[in-house]
Design a protein around this motif. Structure first.
Motif, PDB file in Angstrom:
ATOM      1  N   MET A 246      -1.219  12.086   2.224  1.00 56.56           N
ATOM      2  CA  MET A 246      -1.770  10.855   2.755  1.00 56.56           C
ATOM      3  C   MET A 246      -0.792   9.720   2.472  1.00 56.56           C
ATOM      4  SD  MET A 246      -4.552  11.983   3.966  1.00 56.56           S
ATOM      5  CE  MET A 246      -5.680  10.735   4.426  1.00 56.56           C
ATOM      6  N   GLN A 247      -0.712   8.818   3.434  1.00 59.42           N
ATOM      7  CA  GLN A 247       0.135   7.646   3.268  1.00 59.42           C
ATOM      8  C   GLN A 247      -0.587   6.426   3.799  1.00 59.42           C
ATOM      9  OE1 GLN A 247       4.172   8.007   4.624  1.00 59.42           O
ATOM     10  NE2 GLN A 247       4.385   5.812   4.822  1.00 59.42           N
ATOM     11  N   LEU A 248      -0.478   5.340   3.076  1.00 58.56           N
ATOM     12  CA  LEU A 248      -1.061   4.064   3.440  1.00 58.56           C
ATOM     13  C   LEU A 248      -0.401   3.539   4.708  1.00 58.56           C
ATOM     14  CD1 LEU A 248      -3.058   1.994   2.243  1.00 58.56           C
ATOM     15  CD2 LEU A 248      -1.131   1.042   0.981  1.00 58.56           C
ATOM     16  N   LEU A 249      -1.210   3.079   5.666  1.00 57.81           N
ATOM     17  CA  LEU A 249      -0.688   2.563   6.932  1.00 57.81           C
ATOM     18  C   LEU A 249      -0.699   1.037   6.954  1.00 57.81           C
ATOM     19  CD1 LEU A 249      -2.447   4.876   9.535  1.00 57.81           C
ATOM     20  CD2 LEU A 249      -0.084   4.968   8.781  1.00 57.81           C
ATOM     21  N   ASN A 250       0.353   0.465   7.512  1.00 55.40           N
ATOM     22  CA  ASN A 250       0.442  -0.972   7.792  1.00 55.40           C
ATOM     23  C   ASN A 250       0.303  -1.872   6.571  1.00 55.40           C
ATOM     24  OD1 ASN A 250       0.714  -0.390  10.582  1.00 55.40           O
ATOM     25  ND2 ASN A 250      -1.494  -0.142  10.704  1.00 55.40           N
ATOM     26  N   VAL A 251       0.709  -1.358   5.410  1.00 54.91           N
ATOM     27  CA  VAL A 251       0.712  -2.154   4.186  1.00 54.91           C
ATOM     28  C   VAL A 251       2.056  -1.935   3.512  1.00 54.91           C
ATOM     29  CG1 VAL A 251      -0.350  -2.494   1.922  1.00 54.91           C
ATOM     30  CG2 VAL A 251      -1.780  -1.947   3.891  1.00 54.91           C
ATOM     31  N   LEU A 252       2.681  -3.017   3.089  1.00 53.89           N
ATOM     32  CA  LEU A 252       3.977  -2.939   2.441  1.00 53.89           C
ATOM     33  C   LEU A 252       3.858  -2.256   1.084  1.00 53.89           C
ATOM     34  CD1 LEU A 252       6.998  -3.764   2.428  1.00 53.89           C
ATOM     35  CD2 LEU A 252       6.258  -5.867   1.293  1.00 53.89           C
ATOM     36  N   ILE A 253       4.655  -1.219   0.874  1.00 55.86           N
ATOM     37  CA  ILE A 253       4.791  -0.577  -0.424  1.00 55.86           C
ATOM     38  C   ILE A 253       6.166  -0.988  -0.945  1.00 55.86           C
ATOM     39  CG2 ILE A 253       4.911   1.601  -1.692  1.00 55.86           C
ATOM     40  CD1 ILE A 253       3.135   2.824   0.501  1.00 55.86           C
ATOM     41  N   GLU A 254       6.172  -1.800  -1.976  1.00 52.25           N
ATOM     42  CA  GLU A 254       7.429  -2.320  -2.513  1.00 52.25           C
ATOM     43  C   GLU A 254       8.052  -1.293  -3.453  1.00 52.25           C
ATOM     44  OE1 GLU A 254       8.924  -5.934  -5.402  1.00 52.25           O
ATOM     45  OE2 GLU A 254       7.005  -6.126  -4.380  1.00 52.25           O
ATOM     46  N   VAL A 255       9.316  -0.976  -3.209  1.00 53.74           N
ATOM     47  CA  VAL A 255      10.072  -0.055  -4.054  1.00 53.74           C
ATOM     48  C   VAL A 255      11.238  -0.828  -4.661  1.00 53.74           C
ATOM     49  CG1 VAL A 255      11.381   2.092  -4.144  1.00 53.74           C
ATOM     50  CG2 VAL A 255       9.473   1.880  -2.532  1.00 53.74           C
ATOM     51  N   THR A 256      11.289  -0.869  -5.984  1.00 49.72           N
ATOM     52  CA  THR A 256      12.346  -1.577  -6.692  1.00 49.72           C
ATOM     53  C   THR A 256      13.088  -0.586  -7.582  1.00 49.72           C
ATOM     54  OG1 THR A 256      10.965  -3.567  -6.766  1.00 49.72           O
ATOM     55  CG2 THR A 256      12.856  -3.504  -8.248  1.00 49.72           C
ATOM     56  N   VAL A 257      14.383  -0.438  -7.367  1.00 51.55           N
ATOM     57  CA  VAL A 257      15.192   0.435  -8.213  1.00 51.55           C
ATOM     58  C   VAL A 257      15.399  -0.271  -9.549  1.00 51.55           C
ATOM     59  CG1 VAL A 257      17.417   1.581  -8.480  1.00 51.55           C
ATOM     60  CG2 VAL A 257      16.333   1.492  -6.234  1.00 51.55           C
ATOM     61  N   LEU A 258      15.035   0.403 -10.643  1.00 53.83           N
ATOM     62  CA  LEU A 258      15.155  -0.176 -11.978  1.00 53.83           C
ATOM     63  C   LEU A 258      16.470   0.192 -12.642  1.00 53.83           C
ATOM     64  CD1 LEU A 258      11.524   0.537 -13.165  1.00 53.83           C
ATOM     65  CD2 LEU A 258      12.444  -1.603 -12.268  1.00 53.83           C
ATOM     66  N   ASN A 259      16.880   1.425 -12.447  1.00 51.40           N
ATOM     67  CA  ASN A 259      18.160   1.903 -12.967  1.00 51.40           C
ATOM     68  C   ASN A 259      18.495   3.189 -12.211  1.00 51.40           C
ATOM     69  OD1 ASN A 259      16.820   4.100 -14.367  1.00 51.40           O
ATOM     70  ND2 ASN A 259      16.245   2.586 -15.924  1.00 51.40           N
ATOM     71  N   GLU A 260      19.494   3.910 -12.639  1.00 56.60           N
ATOM     72  CA  GLU A 260      19.906   5.092 -11.870  1.00 56.60           C
ATOM     73  C   GLU A 260      18.931   6.254 -11.980  1.00 56.60           C
ATOM     74  OE1 GLU A 260      23.129   7.225 -14.747  1.00 56.60           O
ATOM     75  OE2 GLU A 260      23.824   5.496 -13.613  1.00 56.60           O
ATOM     76  N   SER A 261      17.925   6.147 -12.843  1.00 66.10           N
ATOM     77  CA  SER A 261      16.982   7.257 -12.983  1.00 66.10           C
ATOM     78  C   SER A 261      15.525   6.885 -12.696  1.00 66.10           C
ATOM     79  CB  SER A 261      17.082   7.860 -14.381  1.00 66.10           C
ATOM     80  OG  SER A 261      16.714   6.907 -15.359  1.00 66.10           O
ATOM     81  N   SER A 262      15.224   5.599 -12.474  1.00 66.95           N
ATOM     82  CA  SER A 262      13.821   5.230 -12.259  1.00 66.95           C
ATOM     83  C   SER A 262      13.666   4.073 -11.265  1.00 66.95           C
ATOM     84  CB  SER A 262      13.159   4.867 -13.588  1.00 66.95           C
ATOM     85  OG  SER A 262      13.744   3.739 -14.152  1.00 66.95           O
ATOM     86  N   PHE A 263      12.432   3.960 -10.760  1.00 67.47           N
ATOM     87  CA  PHE A 263      12.087   2.917  -9.809  1.00 67.47           C
ATOM     88  C   PHE A 263      10.641   2.505 -10.019  1.00 67.47           C
ATOM     89  CE2 PHE A 263      11.035   6.948  -7.903  1.00 67.47           C
ATOM     90  CZ  PHE A 263       9.844   6.725  -7.224  1.00 67.47           C
TER      91      PHE A 263
END
Length: 66
Positions: free
Chosen positions: A1-18
């Motif tokens: 399942m994936q949320l439709l029409n809503v922004l999912i913010e992805v922020t890279v924190l470092n080379e191994s996590s977000f």
């Protein structure tokens, strides 16, 4: 399942996590889509979401799986 029409913010924190973050509005109903069978489902949340993950980690949330 994936949320439709809503922004999912992805922020890279470092080379191994977000970080994933979603702002949900109080008592609003959202649509979820299952792309395997093209079926939709409703989802309601009044809390905003923010969580850190490692790259490659399986994500299993009510509004996002993968």
């Amino acid at each position: 399942m994936q949320l439709l029409n809503v922004l999912i913010e992805v922020t890279v924190l470092n080379e191994s996590s977000f970080k994933l973050a979603v702002e949900f509005s109080d008592e609003e109903t959202y649509s979820l889509m299952n792309y395997k069978n093209n079926k939709r489902k409703s989802f309601t949340s009044s809390d905003s979401f923010e969580r850190e993950y490692d790259f490659g980690e399986y994500i299993n949330l009510p509004f996002l799986k993968g």
